[in-house]
Design an enzyme around this catalytic site. Structure first.
Site, PDB file in Angstrom:
ATOM      1  N   ARG A  95      -5.422  -0.383   3.327  1.00  0.00           N
ATOM      2  CA  ARG A  95      -5.021  -1.797   3.222  1.00  0.00           C
ATOM      3  C   ARG A  95      -6.023  -2.683   3.945  1.00  0.00           C
ATOM      4  O   ARG A  95      -6.426  -3.732   3.435  1.00  0.00           O
ATOM      5  CB  ARG A  95      -3.621  -1.955   3.814  1.00  0.00           C
ATOM      6  CG  ARG A  95      -3.123  -3.396   3.988  1.00  0.00           C
ATOM      7  CD  ARG A  95      -1.676  -3.346   4.467  1.00  0.00           C
ATOM      8  NE  ARG A  95      -1.213  -4.583   5.084  1.00  0.00           N
ATOM      9  CZ  ARG A  95      -0.686  -5.619   4.431  1.00  0.00           C
ATOM     10  NH1 ARG A  95      -0.592  -5.570   3.113  1.00  0.00           N
ATOM     11  NH2 ARG A  95      -0.263  -6.678   5.076  1.00  0.00           N
ATOM     12  N   HIS A 150       1.008 -12.067   4.063  1.00  0.00           N
ATOM     13  CA  HIS A 150       1.185 -12.591   5.412  1.00  0.00           C
ATOM     14  C   HIS A 150       1.824 -13.972   5.340  1.00  0.00           C
ATOM     15  O   HIS A 150       1.394 -14.828   4.571  1.00  0.00           O
ATOM     16  CB  HIS A 150      -0.162 -12.697   6.134  1.00  0.00           C
ATOM     17  CG  HIS A 150      -0.702 -11.380   6.548  1.00  0.00           C
ATOM     18  ND1 HIS A 150      -2.032 -11.179   6.870  1.00  0.00           N
ATOM     19  CD2 HIS A 150      -0.104 -10.168   6.706  1.00  0.00           C
ATOM     20  CE1 HIS A 150      -2.219  -9.917   7.204  1.00  0.00           C
ATOM     21  NE2 HIS A 150      -1.072  -9.289   7.115  1.00  0.00           N
ATOM     22  N   LYS A 162       7.777  -7.628   3.798  1.00  0.00           N
ATOM     23  CA  LYS A 162       8.598  -7.815   4.993  1.00  0.00           C
ATOM     24  C   LYS A 162       9.564  -8.970   4.787  1.00  0.00           C
ATOM     25  O   LYS A 162       9.228  -9.952   4.140  1.00  0.00           O
ATOM     26  CB  LYS A 162       7.709  -8.081   6.209  1.00  0.00           C
ATOM     27  CG  LYS A 162       6.941  -6.854   6.692  1.00  0.00           C
ATOM     28  CD  LYS A 162       6.197  -7.144   7.985  1.00  0.00           C
ATOM     29  CE  LYS A 162       5.516  -5.895   8.515  1.00  0.00           C
ATOM     30  NZ  LYS A 162       4.791  -6.164   9.786  1.00  0.00           N
ATOM     31  N   ARG A 210       1.145  -2.389   1.904  1.00  0.00           N
ATOM     32  CA  ARG A 210       1.649  -1.561   2.990  1.00  0.00           C
ATOM     33  C   ARG A 210       2.128  -0.271   2.346  1.00  0.00           C
ATOM     34  O   ARG A 210       2.611  -0.268   1.218  1.00  0.00           O
ATOM     35  CB  ARG A 210       2.805  -2.251   3.720  1.00  0.00           C
ATOM     36  CG  ARG A 210       2.436  -3.591   4.353  1.00  0.00           C
ATOM     37  CD  ARG A 210       3.650  -4.235   4.986  1.00  0.00           C
ATOM     38  NE  ARG A 210       3.326  -5.506   5.622  1.00  0.00           N
ATOM     39  CZ  ARG A 210       3.405  -6.691   5.026  1.00  0.00           C
ATOM     40  NH1 ARG A 210       3.812  -6.765   3.762  1.00  0.00           N
ATOM     41  NH2 ARG A 210       3.094  -7.795   5.680  1.00  0.00           N
ATOM     42  N   HIS A 238      -2.675   2.547   6.149  1.00  0.00           N
ATOM     43  CA  HIS A 238      -2.933   1.181   6.607  1.00  0.00           C
ATOM     44  C   HIS A 238      -4.433   0.894   6.646  1.00  0.00           C
ATOM     45  O   HIS A 238      -4.860  -0.244   6.466  1.00  0.00           O
ATOM     46  CB  HIS A 238      -2.345   0.966   7.998  1.00  0.00           C
ATOM     47  CG  HIS A 238      -2.377  -0.461   8.438  1.00  0.00           C
ATOM     48  ND1 HIS A 238      -1.572  -1.432   7.871  1.00  0.00           N
ATOM     49  CD2 HIS A 238      -3.129  -1.100   9.373  1.00  0.00           C
ATOM     50  CE1 HIS A 238      -1.824  -2.602   8.447  1.00  0.00           C
ATOM     51  NE2 HIS A 238      -2.763  -2.426   9.353  1.00  0.00           N
ATOM     52  N   TYR A 260      -6.124 -10.096  11.581  1.00  0.00           N
ATOM     53  CA  TYR A 260      -6.205  -8.819  10.875  1.00  0.00           C
ATOM     54  C   TYR A 260      -7.603  -8.547  10.367  1.00  0.00           C
ATOM     55  O   TYR A 260      -8.089  -7.425  10.393  1.00  0.00           O
ATOM     56  CB  TYR A 260      -5.217  -8.843   9.713  1.00  0.00           C
ATOM     57  CG  TYR A 260      -5.080  -7.546   8.974  1.00  0.00           C
ATOM     58  CD1 TYR A 260      -5.863  -7.266   7.866  1.00  0.00           C
ATOM     59  CD2 TYR A 260      -4.160  -6.592   9.381  1.00  0.00           C
ATOM     60  CE1 TYR A 260      -5.736  -6.081   7.173  1.00  0.00           C
ATOM     61  CE2 TYR A 260      -4.013  -5.399   8.695  1.00  0.00           C
ATOM     62  CZ  TYR A 260      -4.807  -5.157   7.602  1.00  0.00           C
ATOM     63  OH  TYR A 260      -4.679  -3.973   6.923  1.00  0.00           O
TER      64      TYR A 260
END
Length: 311
Positions: A256, A279, A184, A158, A253, A288
């Protein structure tokens, strides 16, 4: 329909746009028409129009009526976005009726809006990616940008993970082909770095201290010597896209996404892509990368010992 007129007036007083007011009026009228007649087309004259104009039984409408309305709209192929707006209009109208003491409960309150489709960025093919990354480097910012873009594409980071990367512990394992990033939920993970990205990062590190403030820990710095921002990365990527002559809009993005897509296309290893992207759930990676269930079923049938059909 006096209550609806009062509701629409309250929206105007709240400075809601004329477009929103018009949509909400149409949405509530459409729902009422369906409830009374089974039709979603609102007619301005005739028996239906008379029934709508005389209706004052908002407190008698059950939640199932709203669910039936949404279900009928789904069957008509109405988009999830429109359905969510229509449910919002009905819910907001009932909130207004509650404030006016015209009803005692909101039948739309416990109804969930249809799930919105998740827009996915268009992938970048290998040739375009190569063209983007193989531009001449004419300044120290170009050298830095090359390291940033190579890292985004190589490790599938990211953009925030890239800009927040620190010299240590971030690059402690760079020689072994890894960077330590904070994803995250403040979850740390090791992301793989290919030879091209390693080369670009080393090239940048050779000159970094000439432009970074003495106490700056960030790997990538701006013209003032402080940490490079996400916005600056996007701006520099826009410039690189123009320089490369690519007929497309680029974003960090998208690099990515290109990383994940190219690895998945070559390996078919969804679990590895999940780990690389950071993830938490495999389902996120599946969405995705647009991996379809049929392909997943084929992989399962070929690989799982209990899935193979007996001959």
């Amino acid at each position: 329909m006096q209550a609806l007129k009062q509701f629409l007036h309250s929206l105007s007083v709240q400075n809601r746009s004329a477009h929103t007011v018009s949509n909400y009026r149409r949405d509530v009228e459409m729902f009422l028409a369906f409830y009374l007649t089974g039709e979603t087309e609102v007619k301005r004259n005739g028996e239906q129009a008379e029934r709508l104009s005389q209706f004052d039984g908002w407190s008698t409408i059950p939640p199932d009526a709203i669910r039936s309305f949404l279900g009928d709209r789904v069957q008509q192929g109405i988009s999830a976005r429109t359905l969510a707006r229509q449910l919002s209009a009905i819910r907001s109208f009932y909130d207004f009726l509650l404030l006016e003491n015209k009803v005692t409960k909101n039948p739309a309150k416990g109804i969930r809006a249809p799930k919105q489709p998740q827009p996915l960025p268009k992938s970048l093919d290998v040739d375009w990616t190569r063209k983007l990354l193989e531009q001449p480097l004419n300044s120290w910012q170009d050298v830095r940008d090359q390291a940033v873009f190579e890292l985004l594409y190589s490790a599938g980071l990211r953009v925030s993970e890239c800009t927040e990367l620190d010299l240590t512990p971030g690059l402690d394992q760079l020689k072994a082909g890894w960077v330590l990033v904070m994803g995250k939920g403040q979850k740390a993970r090791l992301a793989p770095v290919g030879s091209k990205a390693q080369e670009a990062i080393h090239h940048w590190l050779d000159i970094r201290n000439d432009y970074a403030q003495a106490d700056e820990r960030a790997v990538f710095v701006n013209r003032q010597g402080g940490r490079l921002s996400v916005r600056s990365v996007q701006k520099r990527l826009d410039q690189r896209t123009l320089q490369a002559g690519l007929p497309t809009k680029m974003s960090p993005h998208r690099l990515r996404h290109a990383c994940a897509t190219h690895v998945l296309e070559s390996s078919g290893d969804l679990r590895a892509v999940q780990e690389m992207l950071g993830h938490a759930n495999l389902s996120t990676t599946q969405i995705y990368t647009k991996l379809d269930l049929q392909h997943l079923a084929q992989v399962y049938d070929q690989a799982h010992p209990r899935a193979k059909k007996s001959k």
